[in-house]
Design a protein around this motif. Structure first.
Motif, short mmCIF file in Angstrom:
data_model
loop_
_atom_site.label_atom_id
_atom_site.label_comp_id
_atom_site.label_asym_id
_atom_site.label_seq_id
_atom_site.Cartn_x
_atom_site.Cartn_y
_atom_site.Cartn_z
N VAL A 170 0.84 -1.20 0.00
CA VAL A 170 0.00 0.00 0.00
C VAL A 170 0.87 1.25 0.00
O VAL A 170 0.66 2.19 -0.77
N LEU A 171 1.90 1.24 0.85
CA LEU A 171 2.77 2.41 0.98
C LEU A 171 3.56 2.65 -0.30
O LEU A 171 3.66 3.80 -0.77
N ILE A 172 4.15 1.60 -0.88
CA ILE A 172 4.98 1.79 -2.08
C ILE A 172 4.14 2.31 -3.25
O ILE A 172 4.61 3.14 -4.04
N LYS A 173 2.89 1.88 -3.33
CA LYS A 173 2.01 2.38 -4.39
C LYS A 173 1.76 3.88 -4.21
O LYS A 173 1.79 4.64 -5.19
N LYS A 174 1.55 4.30 -2.99
CA LYS A 174 1.33 5.72 -2.71
C LYS A 174 2.58 6.54 -3.02
O LYS A 174 2.50 7.60 -3.64
N ILE A 175 3.73 6.05 -2.58
CA ILE A 175 4.98 6.77 -2.80
C ILE A 175 5.25 6.94 -4.30
O ILE A 175 5.59 8.03 -4.77
N LYS A 176 5.09 5.87 -5.05
CA LYS A 176 5.33 5.93 -6.49
C LYS A 176 4.36 6.90 -7.16
O LYS A 176 4.77 7.70 -8.03
N GLY A 177 3.10 6.87 -6.75
CA GLY A 177 2.12 7.78 -7.33
C GLY A 177 2.45 9.24 -7.05
O GLY A 177 2.34 10.10 -7.93
N ILE A 178 2.89 9.53 -5.83
CA ILE A 178 3.25 10.91 -5.46
C ILE A 178 4.46 11.38 -6.25
O ILE A 178 4.48 12.49 -6.79
N ILE A 179 5.50 10.53 -6.33
CA ILE A 179 6.72 10.93 -7.04
C ILE A 179 6.44 11.13 -8.53
O ILE A 179 6.94 12.08 -9.15
N GLU A 180 5.65 10.25 -9.12
CA GLU A 180 5.28 10.40 -10.54
C GLU A 180 4.60 11.75 -10.76
O GLU A 180 4.89 12.45 -11.74
N TYR A 181 3.69 12.12 -9.87
CA TYR A 181 2.97 13.39 -10.01
C TYR A 181 3.91 14.58 -9.81
O TYR A 181 3.82 15.58 -10.54
N LEU A 182 4.82 14.47 -8.85
CA LEU A 182 5.77 15.55 -8.61
C LEU A 182 6.68 15.77 -9.82
O LEU A 182 7.00 16.91 -10.17
N ILE A 183 7.09 14.68 -10.45
CA ILE A 183 7.93 14.80 -11.64
C ILE A 183 7.20 15.57 -12.73
O ILE A 183 7.76 16.48 -13.36
#
Length: 242
Positions: A170-183
């Motif tokens: 659950v956490l890794i999915k959230k982290i990846k989604g946030i970083i993708e959006y920040l990029i």
């Protein structure tokens, strides 16, 4: 002794110790791992280490440039949190948990820098003690004994944080989604963020994505078994040396 030359040799030498340490049959004979953690899994784990934590000299320099651009963010996470807080979509989706999630992701990505610092500390000892290459496993072990045990245990702890994150689906999915959006956000603000800062986040995202793919091939139980195995192997290597 030219530092760059010593660093290149030590990187090669330490990569060889990783190659030896993460051989499937040796691990199975020593630790009695379940059959579900098969040779392909161990091989992929070893390649993950070699590609993202202990890459070859040339790739290490490339990754260093990218990750160095993120150093201001990792030392002062609130700066990247501020970028995230500008994104209404992220605030709506993650609310007050956003800073904690992002900080956890940054901590996981610090494992690369920790490995780089570890290698450079070995270089310092080699130069200071006039220990010349080539650096076979015995010489690498001798250099490690010159470091403080506390320093090495801290390095292992930072590495463990990466695999703990990868184990939390659950956490890794959230982290990846946030970083993708920040990029995507940073790419739209070329005058505010440098290409290297964006590249640093992209590299961090790649590290997390590839690690996630490695863990996804396993059941949740075996994911935890793999995390425990990595820590046990690294701690046993430390005990053997000291």
């Amino acid at each position: 002794m030219e530092r760059a030359h010593v660093l290149e040799q030590i990187i090669t030498g330490y990569r060889n110790t990783i190659q030896q340490r993460y051989q499937y049959q040796n691990i199975k004979d020593t630790y009695g791992i379940p059959d579900s953690i098969d040779p392909e899994t161990v091989n992929q784990l070893r390649e993950y280490f070699l590609n993202y934590m202990y890459p070859e000299f040339e790739k290490r320099q490339e990754l260093n440039e990218a990750f160095n651009s993120l150093e201001d963010f990792t030392k002062h996470p609130k700066k990247l949190v501020a970028v995230a807080l500008d994104a209404t979509k992220l605030i709506f989706k993650y609310g007050r948990h956003l800073p904690k999630i992002l900080n956890t992701g940054l901590k996981a990505m610090q494992s690369f820098k920790a490995a780089d610092t570890f290698e450079n500390n070995l270089v310092d000892e080699a130069i200071k003690n006039n220990i010349e290459g080539p650096y076979n496993p015995e010489k690498i072990d001798a250099l490690i004994t010159l470091l403080s045990r506390e320093e090495i245990e801290k390095f292992i702890s930072i590495s463990e944080s990466l695999f703990d994150v990868l184990h939390d689906k659950v956490l890794i999915k959230k982290i990846k989604g946030i970083i993708e959006y920040l990029i995507k956000m940073m790419q739209k603000k070329e005058n505010t963020y440098t290409p290297q800062q964006i590249k640093g986040l992209e590299m961090g995202l790649e590290m997390l994505t590839e690690g996630d793919a490695l863990f996804n091939r396993l059941t949740l139980e075996d994911q935890q078994n793999l995390v425990d195995l990595i820590i046990e192997i690294e701690k046993d290597a430390l005990e053997r040396i000291f």
